[in-house]
Design an enzyme around this catalytic site. Sequence first.
Site, PDB file in Angstrom:
ATOM      1  CG  HIS A 101      -2.803  -4.763  -5.764  1.00 33.13           C
ATOM      2  ND1 HIS A 101      -1.510  -5.113  -5.455  1.00 33.13           N
ATOM      3  CD2 HIS A 101      -2.800  -4.445  -7.086  1.00 33.13           C
ATOM      4  CE1 HIS A 101      -0.752  -5.003  -6.541  1.00 33.13           C
ATOM      5  NE2 HIS A 101      -1.515  -4.612  -7.546  1.00 33.13           N
ATOM      6  CG  HIS A 103      -5.279  -3.984 -11.074  1.00 34.03           C
ATOM      7  ND1 HIS A 103      -4.568  -2.833 -11.302  1.00 34.03           N
ATOM      8  CD2 HIS A 103      -4.382  -4.906 -10.635  1.00 34.03           C
ATOM      9  CE1 HIS A 103      -3.281  -3.046 -11.019  1.00 34.03           C
ATOM     10  NE2 HIS A 103      -3.146  -4.300 -10.620  1.00 34.03           N
TER      11      HIS A 103
HETATM   12  P1  5GP Z   1       0.488  -4.465 -10.032  1.00 34.27           P
HETATM   13  O1  5GP Z   1       1.311  -4.362 -11.283  1.00 34.27           O
HETATM   14  O2  5GP Z   1       1.359  -4.713  -8.816  1.00 34.27           O
HETATM   15  O3  5GP Z   1      -0.637  -5.451 -10.150  1.00 34.27           O
HETATM   16  O4  5GP Z   1      -0.212  -3.064  -9.874  1.00 34.27           O
HETATM   17  C1  5GP Z   1       0.284  -2.033  -9.090  1.00 34.27           C
HETATM   18  C2  5GP Z   1      -0.545  -0.794  -9.376  1.00 34.27           C
HETATM   19  O5  5GP Z   1      -0.351   0.128  -8.323  1.00 34.27           O
HETATM   20  C3  5GP Z   1      -0.166  -0.077 -10.668  1.00 34.27           C
HETATM   21  O6  5GP Z   1      -1.297  -0.057 -11.551  1.00 34.27           O
HETATM   22  C4  5GP Z   1       0.246   1.322 -10.218  1.00 34.27           C
HETATM   23  O7  5GP Z   1      -0.213   2.335 -11.082  1.00 34.27           O
HETATM   24  C5  5GP Z   1      -0.379   1.439  -8.838  1.00 34.27           C
HETATM   25  N1  5GP Z   1       0.372   2.243  -7.883  1.00 34.27           N
HETATM   26  C6  5GP Z   1       1.691   2.134  -7.586  1.00 34.27           C
HETATM   27  N2  5GP Z   1       2.028   3.008  -6.624  1.00 34.27           N
HETATM   28  C7  5GP Z   1       0.893   3.682  -6.299  1.00 34.27           C
HETATM   29  C8  5GP Z   1       0.600   4.708  -5.348  1.00 34.27           C
HETATM   30  O8  5GP Z   1       1.463   5.189  -4.606  1.00 34.27           O
HETATM   31  N3  5GP Z   1      -0.684   5.142  -5.289  1.00 34.27           N
HETATM   32  C9  5GP Z   1      -1.664   4.627  -6.096  1.00 34.27           C
HETATM   33  N4  5GP Z   1      -2.903   5.126  -5.954  1.00 34.27           N
HETATM   34  N5  5GP Z   1      -1.417   3.659  -7.005  1.00 34.27           N
HETATM   35  C10 5GP Z   1      -0.157   3.192  -7.098  1.00 34.27           C
END
Ligand code: 5GP
Length: 143
Positions: A101, A103
């Site tokens: 994903h 951001h």
């Molecule tokens: P990463 O650290 O993997 O790049 O980012 C994961 C992101 O997913 C985090 O910013 C976290 O807040 C978001 N996130 C985790 N679980 C959920 C969820 O169930 N729903 C939503 N909308 N965001 C999530």
Amino acid sequence: MTVDNCIFCKIIKGEIPCAKVYEDQDVLAFLDLNPAAPGHTLVLPKKHAATLLDLEPGTGDSLLQAMRKIGGALRDVAGAEGFNCVQNNFASAGQEVMHLHWHVIPRREGDLVITAWRPGKYADMAQMAQLAGQLLAAVEKSG
Ligand code: 5GP
Ligand code: ZN
């Protein structure tokens, strides 16, 4: 983490709710539950891929176009002056959810929402050229 226990796959299947911002055949985007700033959006391929290394060829343009549209919308209605597109691969780089994903994070002048990396230096141009050569060969080999 497999497709079966992937939280983002559950959101894509509608088993867990999300605040949807964009959807097309290949891409879903929704608000991050813990935003760096209001409007912080996650953009992902619908087909499970753990990291960028697993992205199916042909999906990149849809993802980029989705980010382009969302970035514009953040400027239009969320008070953003600019935005960052950030993408973490593997735990060492800060990836917590193992479904690829991006951001898309709205920014305003001086907000300090993301602090920049500290610029470094190579020992000399030869060291830089040697590393570039190794990377070029590895990229060509990976096809
Ligand atoms: P990463 O650290 O993997 O790049 O980012 C994961 C992101 O997913 C985090 O910013 C976290 O807040 C978001 N996130 C985790 N679980 C959920 C969820 O169930 N729903 C939503 N909308 N965001 C999530
Ligand atoms: Zn998944």
